[in-house]
Design an enzyme around this catalytic site. Structure first.
Site, PDB file in Angstrom:
ATOM      1  N   ARG A  73     -12.066 -45.665  18.400  1.00 55.84           N
ATOM      2  CA  ARG A  73     -12.679 -44.488  17.769  1.00 55.84           C
ATOM      3  C   ARG A  73     -12.306 -44.473  16.301  1.00 55.84           C
ATOM      4  NH1 ARG A  73     -12.384 -38.682  20.802  1.00 55.84           N
ATOM      5  NH2 ARG A  73     -13.417 -39.798  22.478  1.00 55.84           N
ATOM      6  N   SER A 175     -17.117 -38.065  21.425  1.00 53.97           N
ATOM      7  CA  SER A 175     -16.866 -36.815  22.137  1.00 53.97           C
ATOM      8  C   SER A 175     -16.922 -35.599  21.209  1.00 53.97           C
ATOM      9  CB  SER A 175     -15.524 -36.913  22.870  1.00 53.97           C
ATOM     10  OG  SER A 175     -15.367 -35.824  23.734  1.00 53.97           O
ATOM     11  N   ASP A 332     -18.731 -29.811  25.624  1.00 59.32           N
ATOM     12  CA  ASP A 332     -18.582 -30.448  24.309  1.00 59.32           C
ATOM     13  C   ASP A 332     -19.750 -31.430  24.093  1.00 59.32           C
ATOM     14  OD1 ASP A 332     -17.756 -32.530  25.968  1.00 59.32           O
ATOM     15  OD2 ASP A 332     -16.087 -33.129  24.706  1.00 59.32           O
ATOM     16  N   ASP A 334     -20.440 -34.556  24.205  1.00 64.07           N
ATOM     17  CA  ASP A 334     -20.794 -35.609  25.178  1.00 64.07           C
ATOM     18  C   ASP A 334     -20.644 -35.112  26.614  1.00 64.07           C
ATOM     19  OD1 ASP A 334     -17.983 -35.577  25.031  1.00 64.07           O
ATOM     20  OD2 ASP A 334     -17.842 -37.673  25.667  1.00 64.07           O
ATOM     21  N   ASP A 336     -18.260 -34.072  28.548  1.00 65.14           N
ATOM     22  CA  ASP A 336     -17.208 -34.440  29.503  1.00 65.14           C
ATOM     23  C   ASP A 336     -16.115 -33.371  29.569  1.00 65.14           C
ATOM     24  OD1 ASP A 336     -15.974 -35.002  27.060  1.00 65.14           O
ATOM     25  OD2 ASP A 336     -15.160 -36.936  27.702  1.00 65.14           O
ATOM     26  N   ARG A 337     -16.216 -32.342  28.706  1.00 65.32           N
ATOM     27  CA  ARG A 337     -15.201 -31.279  28.743  1.00 65.32           C
ATOM     28  C   ARG A 337     -15.895 -29.917  28.778  1.00 65.32           C
ATOM     29  NH1 ARG A 337     -10.711 -31.719  24.699  1.00 65.32           N
ATOM     30  NH2 ARG A 337     -12.346 -31.043  23.293  1.00 65.32           N
ATOM     31  N   GLU A 434      -6.663 -32.494  32.556  1.00 66.43           N
ATOM     32  CA  GLU A 434      -5.770 -32.552  31.400  1.00 66.43           C
ATOM     33  C   GLU A 434      -5.962 -31.252  30.621  1.00 66.43           C
ATOM     34  OE1 GLU A 434      -6.775 -36.038  29.127  1.00 66.43           O
ATOM     35  OE2 GLU A 434      -8.771 -35.312  28.623  1.00 66.43           O
ATOM     36  N   SER A 436      -6.472 -30.389  27.704  1.00 67.99           N
ATOM     37  CA  SER A 436      -7.483 -30.286  26.650  1.00 67.99           C
ATOM     38  C   SER A 436      -8.876 -30.139  27.259  1.00 67.99           C
ATOM     39  CB  SER A 436      -7.409 -31.483  25.707  1.00 67.99           C
ATOM     40  OG  SER A 436      -7.452 -32.681  26.451  1.00 67.99           O
ATOM     41  N   LYS A 448     -13.188 -37.294  33.389  1.00 71.35           N
ATOM     42  CA  LYS A 448     -13.445 -35.859  33.270  1.00 71.35           C
ATOM     43  C   LYS A 448     -14.946 -35.610  33.143  1.00 71.35           C
ATOM     44  CE  LYS A 448     -12.024 -35.953  28.387  1.00 71.35           C
ATOM     45  NZ  LYS A 448     -11.308 -37.213  28.272  1.00 71.35           N
TER      46      LYS A 448
END
Length: 622
Positions: A73, A175, A332, A334, A336-337, A434, A436, A448
């Protein structure tokens, strides 16, 4: 005439051997200008060269990206340490070389490629273009590639890797990072993100394959090769079908009076969350119109991270008030959260932390399992997992209810790999997280997943609504039963790696060499675990049970008052993060007292261990 003369001069400059006084830099400049076929990024390097910007050239060309907690990243732009066409081609060539070595059936099983909606005009760089180049490198080598025909949530890539039995997959995403960034997230055949030693071995292979091969730039292959397949419809259908495994109250969902607002933060989430709600029997959630469609500039938020709370959720909260919706769900960019906010009786919004949501998910997934299990199912076969910097609330629930709880290193890659091991040994994993705001309900995906988490929260809220209980009230019930777990997580920005290293080295040599601190201000320390060096004072052999992680800094302090605090560096951003939690037993119910104790301990931790003024650290600000 003068213009032509200047053009000739520039042309000569750019094709002559480079004499910057630094042979390593001269070589790197020559390589970049020979290999890069993207006119925009090539021009960025040419301009720096023309203007004698040797320091910036060195910063861009004389180092490489390494695998952090979420793959490669970096910022988009020209240079070997940035994300761009050339570095993605190089990374994929390295991937090809490594996978060819690991799998004799690589060319039968194929490779999955997905992407989000990021992009940067000045570098002519977008996630979609980088995904096409990733596919092109592999297609040119006769590898079947499952390339999604449009943007997808990150969890679709690991899901597809498992479902299609591919050897690996890549998701082009950064992300929730700032808009300037992008990334290259790698998943192994087990559907989990790569861990050591694969990451190091792939990096070695990348370094052996830096010159683009014939065909690597040929992105036309994506349109012409018979080896390219589009898995979008098939994977979307299978994913939505698998979601039904974690839906327990479909009929109740279809009748609920609750209304939900969903924001996809200018990213990929909108269509997929709408579909997931349909699968669970809900009416569609109300989208935030300004944030529903992809926008690589994330133009309505200061930063595209829903974890930052109320300040970035402004539009969705105002819409919810207008629409009389009590719950806001934010995926978010992408998807995944997941962040969640709930309107309270007094008109204020409660934005739940990742740890608070995990307490609710842990209670919910176990409660649903208990009500739906067959008679001969053993609770001892059930597992929940969390990363070590996350709340210990699942541990408290597990102790009381009789199932297993396990911790992993930070990063969902460790959780995914461990879940795979447990499943292969006949265990059942209900939930993992997690702090976050990364959650995994069930095990259809081994990463996730904000899409499934969003719809599970909706079902939980609808169920509680039938008993006139809010999410916040249920959270208090969970804490009253299993013990209050009050936590605070935040960070400081630090752009100087030397300063970061010296902060952690000072803690390892506190009052004298090789001695960790015994106190933090007035707070006595019971145990210390240093995952960077592999030390753990609580173990008989003084060795950490968690794997050693030399590339990142992480020290955990257990205090005599029941508090646990961790200091660590971020794997994806220039941050020093701190995590502190007061873990109380169910008989300690004076939350004001617990919160005051935690607040004082965090102040001591910052003042004594991080020394922000002395080290020039910037406080988190949104």
């Amino acid at each position: 005439m003068a213009e032509n003369a200047e053009g000739d001069l520039n042309s000569n400059l750019l094709h002559a051997p480079y004499h910057t006084g630094d042979p390593q830099l001269d070589t790197a400049i020559g390589q970049w200008l020979r290999w890069d076929k993207n006119p925009k990024t090539k021009e960025q390097i040419e301009n720096l060269l023309r203007n004698g910007m040797n320091k910036e050239l060195r910063d861009r060309l004389c180092c490489r990206m390494t695998f952090g907690t979420a793959g490669l990243r970096s910022a988009m732009g020209a240079g070997f340490c940035y994300i761009n066409d050339l570095t993605v081609i190089q990374s994929t060539q390295g991937m090809y070389k490594y996978l060819e070595r690991c799998f004799s059936n690589f060319k039968q099983r194929g490779f999955v490629v997905g992407y989000d909606t990021r992009g940067q005009v000045i570098s002519s760089c977008s996630s979609q273009r980088l995904a096409k180049l990733t596919a092109a490198v592999l297609l040119a080598k006769d590898v079947p590639v499952y390339l999604f025909s449009r943007y997808v949530p990150t969890p679709f890539v690991p899901y597809a890797v498992q479902e299609l039995k591919a050897v690996a997959g890549v998701m082009i995403t950064a992300s929730h990072n700032r808009k300037e960034d992008n990334g290259y997230k790698v998943y192994w055949e087990n559907g989990a993100q790569i861990t050591s030693p694969h990451d190091k071995e792939i990096l070695k292979c990348i370094e052996e394959c830096v010159e683009p091969w014939n065909g690597s730039w040929n992105d036309n292959l994506v349109d012409t090769s018979p080896l390219k397949r589009d898995p979008l419809q098939d994977i979307c259908r299978r994913y939505m079908e698998d979601l039904k495994k974690i839906c327990f109250y479909r009929e109740l969902n279809s009748k609920t009076t609750l209304k939900f607002v969903h924001t996809s933060f200018h990213g990929v989430g909108h269509d997929y969350v709408q579909l997931a709600f349909q699968v669970f029997g809900f009416k569609p959630p109300i989208p935030v119109p300004e944030q529903k469609d992809p926008d690589p500039d994330f133009s309505t938020v200061k930063c595209p991270n829903p974890e930052e709370g109320e300040s970035v959720l402004e539009l969705s909260l105002r819409l919810a008030e207008k629409e009389n919706a009590r719950i806001v769900l934010a995926t978010d960019p992408d998807a995944d959260r997941l962040a969640v906010a709930e309107l309270q009786e007094n008109g204020d919004w409660k934005v739940f932390t990742g740890n608070e949501l995990a307490a609710l998910f842990g209670w919910w997934m176990f409660d649903c399992w208990k009500k739906n299990k067959s008679r001969n199912t053993d609770v001892k076969n059930i597992y929940m997992l969390a990363t070590t910097v996350s709340s210990k609330i699942l541990k408290a629930i597990a102790l009381k209810e009789g199932f297993h709880f396990e911790e992993t290193l930070p990063g969902f890659k460790w959780i995914g790999s461990r879940i795979k091991d447990l499943l292969e040994n006949g265990k059942e994993v209900l939930f993992a997280f997690e702090e976050s705001i990364g959650f995994l309900c069930g095990t259809s995906v081994l990463d996730k997943d904000g899409v499934s988490a969003a719809v599970v929260v909706a079902e939980m809220a609808s169920y509680l609504e039938t008993m006139n209980i809010t999410l916040k009230q249920q959270l208090i019930k969970v804490y009253e039963k299993y013990g209050y777990h009050i936590s605070k997580t935040s960070y400081f920005l630090c752009y100087d790696p030397t300063t970061i290293k010296s902060i952690f080295e000072r803690l390892r040599n506190f009052d004298s060499p090789k001695e960790y601190p015994k106190f933090c201000g007035t707070f006595a320390i019971l145990h210390i675990r240093d995952v960077t060096t592999g030390y753990d004072s609580s173990q008989p052999n003084k060795k950490s049970v968690l794997p050693v992680s030399k590339n990142s800094q992480m020290i955990t302090f257990s205090f005599q008052n029941g508090c646990v605090a961790t200091l660590r560096t971020s794997g994806t951003e220039p941050k020093i993060k701190y995590y502190a939690e007061m873990c109380a037993s169910p008989d300690q119910s004076d939350t004001a007292l617990l919160e005051e104790e935690l607040k004082k301990l965090i102040e001591a931790l910052i003042e004594n261990f991080l020394e922000p003024r002395k080290n020039g650290l910037t406080w988190r600000s949104v």
